[in-house]
Scaffold this motif. Structure first.
Motif, PDB file in Angstrom:
ATOM      1  N   VAL A  97     -61.884   3.030  58.876  1.00 61.11           N
ATOM      2  CA  VAL A  97     -60.910   2.669  59.900  1.00 61.11           C
ATOM      3  C   VAL A  97     -61.254   1.242  60.337  1.00 61.11           C
ATOM      4  O   VAL A  97     -62.307   1.007  60.911  1.00 61.11           O
ATOM      5  N   THR A  98     -60.377   0.300  60.028  1.00 62.97           N
ATOM      6  CA  THR A  98     -60.668  -1.100  60.332  1.00 62.97           C
ATOM      7  C   THR A  98     -60.192  -1.524  61.709  1.00 62.97           C
ATOM      8  O   THR A  98     -60.785  -2.407  62.321  1.00 62.97           O
ATOM      9  N   ASP A  99     -59.117  -0.897  62.207  1.00 60.83           N
ATOM     10  CA  ASP A  99     -58.609  -1.275  63.519  1.00 60.83           C
ATOM     11  C   ASP A  99     -57.646  -0.208  64.025  1.00 60.83           C
ATOM     12  O   ASP A  99     -57.088   0.560  63.236  1.00 60.83           O
ATOM     13  N   VAL A 100     -57.472  -0.173  65.332  1.00 62.80           N
ATOM     14  CA  VAL A 100     -56.481   0.702  65.971  1.00 62.80           C
ATOM     15  C   VAL A 100     -55.783  -0.126  67.035  1.00 62.80           C
ATOM     16  O   VAL A 100     -56.425  -0.831  67.803  1.00 62.80           O
ATOM     17  N   GLU A 101     -54.449  -0.048  67.053  1.00 62.03           N
ATOM     18  CA  GLU A 101     -53.658  -0.767  68.048  1.00 62.03           C
ATOM     19  C   GLU A 101     -52.690   0.205  68.710  1.00 62.03           C
ATOM     20  O   GLU A 101     -51.791   0.728  68.065  1.00 62.03           O
ATOM     21  N   CYS A 102     -52.889   0.436  70.004  1.00 61.71           N
ATOM     22  CA  CYS A 102     -51.990   1.303  70.779  1.00 61.71           C
ATOM     23  C   CYS A 102     -50.861   0.473  71.377  1.00 61.71           C
ATOM     24  O   CYS A 102     -51.051  -0.696  71.716  1.00 61.71           O
ATOM     25  N   THR A 103     -49.713   1.119  71.545  1.00 64.06           N
ATOM     26  CA  THR A 103     -48.621   0.466  72.250  1.00 64.06           C
ATOM     27  C   THR A 103     -48.943   0.474  73.744  1.00 64.06           C
ATOM     28  O   THR A 103     -49.830   1.197  74.192  1.00 64.06           O
ATOM     29  N   ARG A 104     -48.217  -0.330  74.511  1.00 63.06           N
ATOM     30  CA  ARG A 104     -48.465  -0.420  75.963  1.00 63.06           C
ATOM     31  C   ARG A 104     -48.364   0.925  76.673  1.00 63.06           C
ATOM     32  O   ARG A 104     -49.144   1.223  77.563  1.00 63.06           O
ATOM     33  N   ASP A 105     -47.383   1.721  76.272  1.00 57.15           N
ATOM     34  CA  ASP A 105     -47.190   3.011  76.937  1.00 57.15           C
ATOM     35  C   ASP A 105     -48.034   4.132  76.331  1.00 57.15           C
ATOM     36  O   ASP A 105     -47.907   5.290  76.724  1.00 57.15           O
ATOM     37  N   MET A 106     -48.895   3.794  75.383  1.00 59.00           N
ATOM     38  CA  MET A 106     -49.814   4.737  74.723  1.00 59.00           C
ATOM     39  C   MET A 106     -49.074   5.860  73.986  1.00 59.00           C
ATOM     40  O   MET A 106     -49.610   6.941  73.798  1.00 59.00           O
ATOM     41  N   SER A 107     -47.837   5.592  73.562  1.00 56.57           N
ATOM     42  CA  SER A 107     -47.092   6.619  72.848  1.00 56.57           C
ATOM     43  C   SER A 107     -47.397   6.614  71.355  1.00 56.57           C
ATOM     44  O   SER A 107     -47.254   7.642  70.695  1.00 56.57           O
TER      45      SER A 107
END
Length: 127
Positions: free
Chosen positions: A34-44
C-alpha cells in the motif's frame, strides 16, 4: 488537507497494509504494497494506491482479488478503527515506480555533456 484527514489517511494505510499481510489469505494476491491512501473531505471514499511485485498479468489478478475482498477489508477496518464513518475503498494501481524506472532509463541513455566545451569555457574565463 486537514490534520484529521492526514491522520485518517495514515491510519488507513497502516491498517490496510496489516490486513493484506496477515488476514487476507489469497495466494493470487501476491506481494502487494500500500503506497498511499487519500480520503475525500467528507470521508465517504478512500483511494488506496497499491503496487505489486511482478508482471502485469499478476498485477491484474491482484487487483481483482482486492476488489472482490473490498467488503472484508472494510468490515475488518471498521472493527479495528474507531471512526464514525468508514470510507468506501477504491483500489488504484500505483504505477509511479514503473514510471520512475522508465525516466531513469531515458536519463541514463542520454549522451554525456561535452566535457571539452566545458573545459574550453573555463580557459576563456582565465585569460
Amino acid at each position: 488537507m486537514t490534520l484529521k484527514q492526514d491522520r485518517m489517511d495514515q491510519i488507513l494505510k497502516k491498517e490496510i497494509s496489516r490486513i493484506l499481510q496477515f488476514e487476507l489469505k489469497n495466494p493470487k494476491l501476491g506481494f502487494v504494497t500500500v503506497t498511499d491512501v487519500e480520503c475525500t473531505r467528507d470521508m465517504s471514499q478512500a483511494k488506496v494506491y497499491v503496487s505489486f511485485l511482478g508482471r502485469q498479468e499478476r498485477n491484474d489478478a491482484g487487483m481483482k482479488v482486492l476488489r472482490s475482498a473490498k467488503g472484508f477489508i472494510r468490515s475488518t477496518l471498521a472493527k479495528n478503527i474507531k471512526a464514525r464513518k468508514m470510507p468506501d475503498l477504491i483500489f488504484v494501481q500505483d504505477t509511479s515506480l514503473e514510471q520512475g524506472r522508465k525516466i531513469e532509463g531515458i536519463l541514463s541513455n542520454l549522451p554525456e555533456p561535452n566535457q571539452h566545451a566545458v573545459e574550453q569555457d573555463s580557459d576563456d574565463q582565465d585569460e
